[in-house]
Each structure stands twice: as C-alpha cells, then as structure tokens.
Design a protein around this motif. Structure first.
Motif, PDB file in Angstrom:
ATOM      1  N   ALA A 145       0.816  -1.033   0.012  1.00  0.00           N
ATOM      2  CA  ALA A 145       0.005  -0.108   0.072  1.00  0.00           C
ATOM      3  C   ALA A 145       0.841   1.189   0.059  1.00  0.00           C
ATOM      4  CB  ALA A 145      -0.779  -0.109   1.238  1.00  0.00           C
ATOM      5  N   MET A 146       0.405   2.444  -0.361  1.00  0.00           N
ATOM      6  CA  MET A 146       1.233   3.595  -0.444  1.00  0.00           C
ATOM      7  C   MET A 146       1.402   4.295   0.949  1.00  0.00           C
ATOM      8  SD  MET A 146       2.122   3.945  -3.672  1.00  0.00           S
ATOM      9  CE  MET A 146       2.215   2.219  -3.483  1.00  0.00           C
ATOM     10  N   ASP A 147       0.622   3.678   1.912  1.00  0.00           N
ATOM     11  CA  ASP A 147       1.269   4.079   2.991  1.00  0.00           C
ATOM     12  C   ASP A 147       2.368   3.068   3.697  1.00  0.00           C
ATOM     13  OD1 ASP A 147      -0.070   1.686   3.861  1.00  0.00           O
ATOM     14  OD2 ASP A 147      -1.555   2.744   5.144  1.00  0.00           O
ATOM     15  N   GLY A 148       2.701   2.145   2.986  1.00  0.00           N
ATOM     16  CA  GLY A 148       3.795   1.283   3.463  1.00  0.00           C
ATOM     17  C   GLY A 148       3.569   0.128   3.873  1.00  0.00           C
ATOM     18  N   GLY A 149       2.083  -0.182   4.051  1.00  0.00           N
ATOM     19  CA  GLY A 149       1.528  -1.396   4.653  1.00  0.00           C
ATOM     20  C   GLY A 149       1.944  -2.452   3.488  1.00  0.00           C
ATOM     21  N   VAL A 150       2.072  -3.638   4.186  1.00  0.00           N
ATOM     22  CA  VAL A 150       2.332  -4.879   3.301  1.00  0.00           C
ATOM     23  C   VAL A 150       1.524  -5.979   3.559  1.00  0.00           C
ATOM     24  CG1 VAL A 150       4.368  -6.367   2.576  1.00  0.00           C
ATOM     25  CG2 VAL A 150       4.749  -4.010   2.931  1.00  0.00           C
ATOM     26  N   ARG A 151       1.136  -6.791   2.490  1.00  0.00           N
ATOM     27  CA  ARG A 151       0.367  -8.053   2.918  1.00  0.00           C
ATOM     28  C   ARG A 151       0.538  -9.030   1.664  1.00  0.00           C
ATOM     29  NH1 ARG A 151      -5.549  -7.475   0.941  1.00  0.00           N
ATOM     30  NH2 ARG A 151      -5.561  -5.636  -0.332  1.00  0.00           N
ATOM     31  N   PRO A 152       0.321 -10.272   2.046  1.00  0.00           N
ATOM     32  CA  PRO A 152       0.655 -11.196   1.156  1.00  0.00           C
ATOM     33  C   PRO A 152      -0.100 -11.329   0.024  1.00  0.00           C
ATOM     34  CG  PRO A 152       0.364 -12.342   3.336  1.00  0.00           C
ATOM     35  CD  PRO A 152       0.043 -10.702   3.387  1.00  0.00           C
ATOM     36  N   TYR A 153       0.281 -11.579  -0.882  1.00  0.00           N
ATOM     37  CA  TYR A 153      -0.523 -11.732  -2.279  1.00  0.00           C
ATOM     38  C   TYR A 153      -0.309 -12.924  -2.915  1.00  0.00           C
ATOM     39  CZ  TYR A 153      -1.478 -10.901  -7.284  1.00  0.00           C
ATOM     40  OH  TYR A 153      -1.654 -10.941  -8.563  1.00  0.00           O
ATOM     41  N   ALA A 154      -0.973 -13.635  -3.337  1.00  0.00           N
ATOM     42  CA  ALA A 154      -1.289 -15.018  -4.027  1.00  0.00           C
ATOM     43  C   ALA A 154      -2.113 -14.712  -5.364  1.00  0.00           C
ATOM     44  CB  ALA A 154      -2.192 -15.893  -3.395  1.00  0.00           C
ATOM     45  N   PRO A 155      -1.295 -14.752  -6.589  1.00  0.00           N
ATOM     46  CA  PRO A 155      -1.548 -14.580  -7.773  1.00  0.00           C
ATOM     47  C   PRO A 155      -2.583 -15.653  -8.133  1.00  0.00           C
ATOM     48  CG  PRO A 155       0.817 -14.731  -7.934  1.00  0.00           C
ATOM     49  CD  PRO A 155       0.252 -15.157  -6.489  1.00  0.00           C
ATOM     50  N   ALA A 156      -3.828 -15.296  -9.092  1.00  0.00           N
ATOM     51  CA  ALA A 156      -4.515 -16.262  -9.369  1.00  0.00           C
ATOM     52  C   ALA A 156      -4.021 -17.370 -10.329  1.00  0.00           C
ATOM     53  CB  ALA A 156      -5.771 -15.648 -10.087  1.00  0.00           C
ATOM     54  N   ALA A 157      -4.409 -18.628 -10.156  1.00  0.00           N
ATOM     55  CA  ALA A 157      -3.853 -19.676 -11.096  1.00  0.00           C
ATOM     56  C   ALA A 157      -4.204 -19.242 -12.505  1.00  0.00           C
ATOM     57  CB  ALA A 157      -4.550 -21.012 -10.510  1.00  0.00           C
ATOM     58  N   ASN A 158      -3.351 -19.770 -13.382  1.00  0.00           N
ATOM     59  CA  ASN A 158      -3.567 -19.275 -15.021  1.00  0.00           C
ATOM     60  C   ASN A 158      -4.706 -20.294 -15.293  1.00  0.00           C
ATOM     61  OD1 ASN A 158      -3.753 -19.061 -17.617  1.00  0.00           O
ATOM     62  ND2 ASN A 158      -1.403 -19.197 -17.848  1.00  0.00           N
ATOM     63  N   PRO A 159      -5.914 -20.054 -15.486  1.00  0.00           N
ATOM     64  CA  PRO A 159      -6.849 -21.154 -15.959  1.00  0.00           C
ATOM     65  C   PRO A 159      -6.695 -21.492 -17.432  1.00  0.00           C
ATOM     66  CG  PRO A 159      -7.934 -19.024 -16.001  1.00  0.00           C
ATOM     67  CD  PRO A 159      -6.466 -18.698 -15.616  1.00  0.00           C
ATOM     68  N   GLY A 160      -5.910 -20.824 -18.147  1.00  0.00           N
ATOM     69  CA  GLY A 160      -5.580 -21.136 -19.745  1.00  0.00           C
ATOM     70  C   GLY A 160      -4.928 -22.403 -20.062  1.00  0.00           C
ATOM     71  N   PRO A 161      -4.667 -22.431 -21.212  1.00  0.00           N
ATOM     72  CA  PRO A 161      -3.906 -23.667 -21.793  1.00  0.00           C
ATOM     73  C   PRO A 161      -2.283 -23.653 -21.298  1.00  0.00           C
ATOM     74  CG  PRO A 161      -5.003 -22.535 -23.669  1.00  0.00           C
ATOM     75  CD  PRO A 161      -5.213 -21.804 -22.330  1.00  0.00           C
ATOM     76  N   VAL A 162      -1.614 -24.510 -21.081  1.00  0.00           N
ATOM     77  CA  VAL A 162      -0.399 -24.646 -20.605  1.00  0.00           C
ATOM     78  C   VAL A 162       0.267 -25.520 -21.607  1.00  0.00           C
ATOM     79  CG1 VAL A 162       1.299 -25.360 -18.787  1.00  0.00           C
ATOM     80  CG2 VAL A 162      -1.148 -24.134 -18.228  1.00  0.00           C
ATOM     81  N   SER A 163       1.607 -25.045 -22.277  1.00  0.00           N
ATOM     82  CA  SER A 163       2.191 -26.193 -23.099  1.00  0.00           C
ATOM     83  C   SER A 163       3.414 -26.598 -22.176  1.00  0.00           C
ATOM     84  CB  SER A 163       3.071 -25.277 -24.094  1.00  0.00           C
ATOM     85  OG  SER A 163       2.130 -24.515 -24.767  1.00  0.00           O
ATOM     86  N   THR A 164       3.595 -27.976 -22.540  1.00  0.00           N
ATOM     87  CA  THR A 164       4.572 -28.572 -21.782  1.00  0.00           C
ATOM     88  C   THR A 164       5.687 -29.186 -22.969  1.00  0.00           C
ATOM     89  OG1 THR A 164       3.231 -29.414 -20.131  1.00  0.00           O
ATOM     90  CG2 THR A 164       5.167 -30.523 -20.388  1.00  0.00           C
ATOM     91  N   PHE A 165       6.940 -29.072 -22.731  1.00  0.00           N
ATOM     92  CA  PHE A 165       7.772 -29.398 -23.486  1.00  0.00           C
ATOM     93  C   PHE A 165       8.308 -30.788 -23.083  1.00  0.00           C
ATOM     94  CE2 PHE A 165       7.769 -24.928 -24.448  1.00  0.00           C
ATOM     95  CZ  PHE A 165       7.581 -24.996 -25.616  1.00  0.00           C
ATOM     96  N   LEU A 166       8.238 -31.613 -23.960  1.00  0.00           N
ATOM     97  CA  LEU A 166       8.834 -33.166 -23.646  1.00  0.00           C
ATOM     98  C   LEU A 166      10.300 -33.261 -24.231  1.00  0.00           C
ATOM     99  CD1 LEU A 166       5.639 -35.011 -24.292  1.00  0.00           C
ATOM    100  CD2 LEU A 166       6.537 -34.299 -21.960  1.00  0.00           C
ATOM    101  N   PRO A 167      11.137 -34.277 -23.389  1.00  0.00           N
ATOM    102  CA  PRO A 167      12.525 -34.318 -23.912  1.00  0.00           C
ATOM    103  C   PRO A 167      12.368 -34.754 -25.552  1.00  0.00           C
ATOM    104  CG  PRO A 167      12.387 -35.369 -21.847  1.00  0.00           C
ATOM    105  CD  PRO A 167      10.967 -34.860 -22.341  1.00  0.00           C
ATOM    106  N   GLY A 168      13.214 -34.416 -26.492  1.00  0.00           N
ATOM    107  CA  GLY A 168      13.310 -34.720 -27.737  1.00  0.00           C
ATOM    108  C   GLY A 168      12.260 -34.288 -28.560  1.00  0.00           C
TER     109      GLY A 168
END
Length: 168
Positions: A145-168
């Motif tokens: 916050a702009m008064d210097g207050g700090v609190r934890p933040y958990a980004p939302a999970a990405n609900p979209g497609p995810v690419s996975t690279f496999l060996p080879g």
C-alpha cells in the motif's frame, strides 16, 4: 519509424513515436477531436492515467527519462530516470516505473519520489491492484500500500492452456 498506441478512457489514445535509430519523435495524443503533439518526450512506452487527464511516457535509452504530461495544459513534469513500463495507480495519484534491475520506483503526480521497492522483471512490470502495487517473483509475493503497509499476495492460477515441452 515506429509507433506504439495505448488506449485511454473514452476515445483517447497515446501514440509513442521514434525513429529506427531510437531518436524520440515524442508522443501524439488525440482525444475528443483534439490532437496534441508533445515532441521530444520519451517514446518507448506511454500510458494514460485512469481519468484520462495525464500521460506517463518513458524512455529507456542512455539518458532516458519519464515524462508526466498534463493533456489539458500541456505541462510536462520530467522524472530523470530511464523507467520501463510506466503504470498508474487506480486513483491516478501515483505512477510507477521500473529500472532494468527490477527495482520499482513510485512517484507522485508532481514527479516527486514516493517509494522504492524490489519488483519483477522490468519488461513485465509490477501491476497495480487499486492503490496497492504488487511485487512478485523474488521470494514472497506481496501487495504494498502507498502508506507502506504490506500484505501477502497470491496470484490467481492461470486457467488457460499450458504448454509442456517433452524431451526430444
């Protein structure tokens, strides 16, 4: 030459323009049928304030700087830092930018420094949630916050497609 357009509220757009050699041609801002040209201001990024009255434009080249432009009066406030990704708080009272190191600098609209903190990669930028700025990617993710207050933040999970690279 190149140009980057950033839409603002209503029919406002900021167009950052430069030559291929990196020489800034400035920012052009058409709004409500009026075209205003701000030659010589930095042209890597430009973003409208939430109320559409100001534009923050920045240049990241050697000797780069950030301009806070009042669209109505044409006044330009100069911030002597080469900042990536200028972004406005929801209230429009603060504008932030990042050094290439990832350090976030938060300024008041008069160009005075308000806060310095670590952030994320300057190319990505630290987002605002209301009038709190999020820093993530370096250990604990937090909302500051702009008064210097700090609190934890958990980004939302990405609900979209995810690419996975496999060996080879």
């Amino acid at each position: 030459n190149y140009a980057r357009a950033t839409w603002g509220p209503g029919d406002r757009v900021a167009i950052a323009r430069a030559t291929q050699s990196g020489t800034s041609l400035g920012v052009a801002a058409p709004a409500n049928g009026v075209l205003k040209d701000f030659p010589g201001v930095p042209a890597n990024w430009a973003q409208w304030s939430p109320d559409g009255t100001r534009v923050a434009a920045s240049g990241i080249h050697e000797g780069g700087w950030m301009a806070i432009i009042d669209f109505e009066s044409g006044a330009i406030t100069r911030v002597e830092r080469p900042l990536y990704n200028p972004r406005w708080s929801a209230s429009g009272e603060f504008v932030s930018g990042q050094l290439l190191s990832g350090e976030v600098l938060v300024y008041r609209v008069d160009g005075s420094i308000h806060m310095r903190l670590n952030g994320v990669c300057a190319m990505l930028g630290s987002p605002w949630i209301g009038d709190e700025i999020v820093t993530w990617g370096f250990g604990e993710d937090v909302r500051v916050a702009m008064d210097g207050g700090v609190r934890p933040y958990a980004p939302a999970a990405n609900p979209g497609p995810v690419s996975t690279f496999l060996p080879g």
